[in-house]
Design a protein around this motif. Sequence first.
Motif, short mmCIF file in Angstrom:
data_model
loop_
_atom_site.label_atom_id
_atom_site.label_comp_id
_atom_site.label_asym_id
_atom_site.label_seq_id
_atom_site.Cartn_x
_atom_site.Cartn_y
_atom_site.Cartn_z
N MET A 1 0.82 -1.19 0.00
CA MET A 1 0.00 0.00 0.00
C MET A 1 0.87 1.25 0.00
O MET A 1 0.64 2.15 -0.77
N THR A 2 1.84 1.32 0.89
CA THR A 2 2.70 2.50 0.95
C THR A 2 3.43 2.71 -0.37
O THR A 2 3.54 3.83 -0.84
N ALA A 3 3.92 1.64 -0.97
CA ALA A 3 4.63 1.77 -2.24
C ALA A 3 3.73 2.38 -3.30
O ALA A 3 4.16 3.20 -4.10
N ALA A 4 2.46 1.98 -3.32
CA ALA A 4 1.52 2.54 -4.29
C ALA A 4 1.31 4.03 -4.02
O ALA A 4 1.22 4.82 -4.95
N LEU A 5 1.22 4.40 -2.76
CA LEU A 5 1.00 5.80 -2.42
C LEU A 5 2.16 6.69 -2.84
O LEU A 5 1.97 7.83 -3.21
N ILE A 6 3.37 6.17 -2.78
CA ILE A 6 4.51 7.01 -3.12
C ILE A 6 4.91 6.89 -4.58
O ILE A 6 5.87 7.51 -5.02
N GLY A 7 4.17 6.12 -5.35
CA GLY A 7 4.44 6.02 -6.77
C GLY A 7 5.36 4.89 -7.14
O GLY A 7 5.88 4.85 -8.25
N GLY A 8 5.58 3.96 -6.23
CA GLY A 8 6.43 2.81 -6.53
C GLY A 8 5.59 1.66 -7.03
O GLY A 8 4.38 1.72 -7.06
N GLY A 9 6.23 0.61 -7.45
CA GLY A 9 5.52 -0.58 -7.89
C GLY A 9 6.14 -1.15 -9.14
O GLY A 9 6.82 -0.47 -9.88
N ALA A 10 5.86 -2.42 -9.36
CA ALA A 10 6.46 -3.11 -10.50
C ALA A 10 6.03 -2.51 -11.83
O ALA A 10 6.75 -2.60 -12.82
N ALA A 11 4.88 -1.88 -11.87
CA ALA A 11 4.41 -1.30 -13.12
C ALA A 11 5.36 -0.23 -13.63
O ALA A 11 5.40 0.06 -14.83
N LEU A 12 6.14 0.36 -12.74
CA LEU A 12 7.07 1.41 -13.16
C LEU A 12 8.24 0.86 -13.96
O LEU A 12 8.96 1.62 -14.61
N LEU A 37 6.54 10.17 -0.43
CA LEU A 37 6.22 9.56 0.85
C LEU A 37 5.91 10.61 1.90
O LEU A 37 4.94 10.49 2.65
N ARG A 38 6.70 11.67 1.94
CA ARG A 38 6.43 12.76 2.90
C ARG A 38 5.07 13.39 2.62
O ARG A 38 4.29 13.66 3.54
N VAL A 71 13.84 3.91 0.82
CA VAL A 71 13.13 5.16 1.13
C VAL A 71 12.21 4.96 2.33
O VAL A 71 12.19 5.79 3.26
N ILE A 72 11.48 3.86 2.35
CA ILE A 72 10.56 3.59 3.45
C ILE A 72 11.34 3.37 4.74
O ILE A 72 10.98 3.92 5.80
N SER A 73 12.42 2.60 4.71
CA SER A 73 13.23 2.36 5.91
C SER A 73 13.81 3.65 6.46
O SER A 73 13.77 3.88 7.68
N GLU A 74 14.34 4.48 5.59
CA GLU A 74 14.92 5.75 6.03
C GLU A 74 13.84 6.65 6.65
O GLU A 74 14.09 7.33 7.64
N TYR A 75 12.66 6.64 6.05
CA TYR A 75 11.58 7.45 6.60
C TYR A 75 11.23 6.99 8.01
O TYR A 75 11.09 7.82 8.91
N TRP A 76 11.10 5.68 8.22
CA TRP A 76 10.71 5.17 9.53
C TRP A 76 11.74 5.48 10.60
O TRP A 76 11.42 5.49 11.78
N GLU A 77 12.97 5.75 10.21
CA GLU A 77 14.01 6.10 11.17
C GLU A 77 14.09 7.61 11.42
O GLU A 77 14.90 8.05 12.24
N SER A 78 13.25 8.38 10.75
CA SER A 78 13.34 9.84 10.84
C SER A 78 12.50 10.40 11.99
O SER A 78 11.53 9.77 12.45
N PRO A 79 12.86 11.59 12.47
CA PRO A 79 12.07 12.26 13.51
C PRO A 79 10.64 12.55 13.01
O PRO A 79 9.69 12.54 13.79
N GLU A 80 10.50 12.79 11.73
CA GLU A 80 9.19 13.06 11.13
C GLU A 80 8.25 11.86 11.33
O GLU A 80 7.10 12.01 11.72
N ALA A 81 8.76 10.65 11.08
CA ALA A 81 7.96 9.44 11.27
C ALA A 81 7.63 9.24 12.75
O ALA A 81 6.52 8.83 13.10
#
Length: 100
Positions: A1-12, A37-38, A71-81
């Motif tokens: 789901m998150t990948a779809a929201l940020i524009g990722g996915g195999a279709a790319l 993602l942000r 990208v998702i891993s780095e986000y989860w480690e951020s103060p923003e997350a």
Amino acid sequence: MTAALIGGGAALAAKGDGGDESIADPAACRTALAKNLREATAAGPDASPLPAPPACLGLDEATLERITGEVISEYWESPEAEKVVEDAWREAWESAFPSP
């Protein structure tokens, strides 16, 4: 789901519309996915899927999956997350146990 929201996915992994030459740029793709993602996180649960970043078009599936995961891993480690999670817990707690 998150990948779809940020524009990722195999279709790319497919080429752009009309079979145009690939414009893939892994570094630019990574930057664009992080931005998406942000934005998706800021929009909350009602966020619509964002369009695929042009820099991601033409990347092979393995590269795209790796970049999206990073990208998702780095986000989860951020103060923003951390703030997003804290806010979500607070809202959940307040709705489960409303003040009298």
